[in-house]
Design a protein around this motif. Structure first.
Motif, PDB file in Angstrom:
ATOM      1  N   TRP A 271      40.110  51.617  33.910  1.00 49.79           N
ATOM      2  CA  TRP A 271      38.914  50.834  34.252  1.00 49.79           C
ATOM      3  C   TRP A 271      39.350  50.135  35.613  1.00 49.79           C
ATOM      4  O   TRP A 271      38.390  49.807  36.495  1.00 49.79           O
ATOM      5  N   PHE A 272      40.375  49.713  35.696  1.00 49.14           N
ATOM      6  CA  PHE A 272      40.996  48.951  36.764  1.00 49.14           C
ATOM      7  C   PHE A 272      41.268  49.766  37.966  1.00 49.14           C
ATOM      8  O   PHE A 272      41.040  49.594  39.139  1.00 49.14           O
ATOM      9  N   ASN A 273      41.527  51.148  37.769  1.00 51.36           N
ATOM     10  CA  ASN A 273      41.746  52.523  38.599  1.00 51.36           C
ATOM     11  C   ASN A 273      40.323  52.668  39.133  1.00 51.36           C
ATOM     12  O   ASN A 273      39.895  53.083  40.532  1.00 51.36           O
ATOM     13  N   ILE A 274      39.074  52.489  38.609  1.00 51.50           N
ATOM     14  CA  ILE A 274      37.874  52.846  38.831  1.00 51.50           C
ATOM     15  C   ILE A 274      37.592  51.870  39.980  1.00 51.50           C
ATOM     16  O   ILE A 274      36.750  52.113  40.875  1.00 51.50           O
ATOM     17  N   GLN A 275      37.924  50.389  39.738  1.00 51.07           N
ATOM     18  CA  GLN A 275      37.421  49.506  40.636  1.00 51.07           C
ATOM     19  C   GLN A 275      38.370  49.675  41.990  1.00 51.07           C
ATOM     20  O   GLN A 275      37.737  49.401  43.100  1.00 51.07           O
ATOM     21  N   LYS A 276      39.535  50.064  41.971  1.00 50.91           N
ATOM     22  CA  LYS A 276      40.251  50.475  43.135  1.00 50.91           C
ATOM     23  C   LYS A 276      39.533  51.573  43.879  1.00 50.91           C
ATOM     24  O   LYS A 276      39.357  51.516  45.231  1.00 50.91           O
TER      25      LYS A 276
END
Length: 210
Positions: A107-112
Motif C-alpha cells: 500500500w505504501f508502494n502504491i502511494q509512491k
C-alpha cells in the motif's frame, strides 16, 4: 442581508486570503509538532511527527510558491510549487497509513507510484499544454488520488477506531469537493488558481478546516 448575500460572504472567499491562512496554519502545525518532538522521548512517535512537520513545512512553501505565480519563474511557481504540494500530501498519506495496524508494504508502494505518476502528469501537462485550468485539474486529481487510499482504510478497515472513522469521513468530504473542481477545470478555459467562485472557495475552506 439576504440569504444570497450571506452565502457569498461565508462561502465565496478570496482564494489568495485562504492560501495565506493555509501558510500560517501549516507553519503553526509544524512548530507544534517540532515542539512535541523536543519535549517527548517516544522514538517511533517522534519519527512520525518529524515526517508530519516536514509535510507541513513543504505544504507552506508550496502555497507561498503558488501564491507568487506570475511574480516569479514558472519553474518555481508551477513545477516546484505543485511538486512540493504533491510531496506534502504524499507524506500525510503515508502517515495516515502508518496509523493503521497490520497494513502491508504494497500500500505504501502504491502511494509512491501515485506521487511519481502525478508528478509526471504535471510535467507532461506543462510541456504539451501549459494552461492553468488543465494544471488545476491535474493537481485536484493528484491530491484526490493521494488521499483516497488512506481515507478508505480509515473508513472501512476492521481495526480502525471510531475517531479514525470520523476523521476519514471528514477527509472524504474534502475529497468529494475536489471532484467538481476537477470537472469544472476541464470546461472553464479561463479558470485560474485565483478564480473566485463557490467551488474554489469550498475546496480551500475545507482544506483549511482539515
Amino acid at each position: 442581508m439576504s440569504m444570497e448575500s450571506l452565502g457569498k460572504l461565508l462561502f465565496v472567499l478570496d482564494v489568495r486570503t485562504l492560501m495565506s491562512v493555509l501558510v500560517w496554519g501549516d507553519l503553526a502545525l509544524m512548530v507544534i509538532a517540532v515542539g512535541y518532538c523536543k519535549f517527548h522521548s517516544m522514538s517511533e512517535e517522534k519519527c512520525q511527527l518529524r515526517r508530519f512537520a516536514l509535510s507541513k513545512f513543504l505544504q507552506a512553501i508550496a502555497w507561498i510558491l503558488l501564491f507568487l505565480r506570475g511574480d516569479i519563474s514558472d519553474f518555481f511557481s508551477v513545477i516546484l510549487g505543485n511538486f512540493f504540494l504533491y510531496l506534502s500530501f504524499y507524506f500525510e498519506s503515508v502517515l495516515m497509513l502508518k496509523m493503521i495496524e497490520k497494513i502491508g508494504k504494497r500500500w505504501f508502494n502504491i502511494q509512491k507510484l501515485i506521487l511519481i505518476g502525478t508528478t509526471f502528469l504535471l510535467i507532461i501537462g506543462e510541456v504539451t499544454n501549459g494552461s492553468s485550468h488543465i494544471r488545476i485539474a491535474i493537481s485536484s486529481f493528484a491530491i484526490f488520488a493521494m488521499l483516497l487510499l488512506p481515507t478508505l482504510f480509515y473508513l472501512f478497515h476492521a481495526q480502525s477506531s471510531r475517531f479514525r472513522r470520523f476523521q476519514g469521513a471528514f477527509v472524504s468530504i474534502f475529497l468529494v469537493s475536489l471532484i467538481p473542481r476537477t470537472v469544472q477545470s476541464f470546461f472553464m478555459n479561463e479558470l485560474s488558481l485565483f478564480t473566485q467562485n463557490v467551488v474554489q472557495s469550498a475546496t480551500f475552506l475545507l482544506l483549511t478546516i482539515l
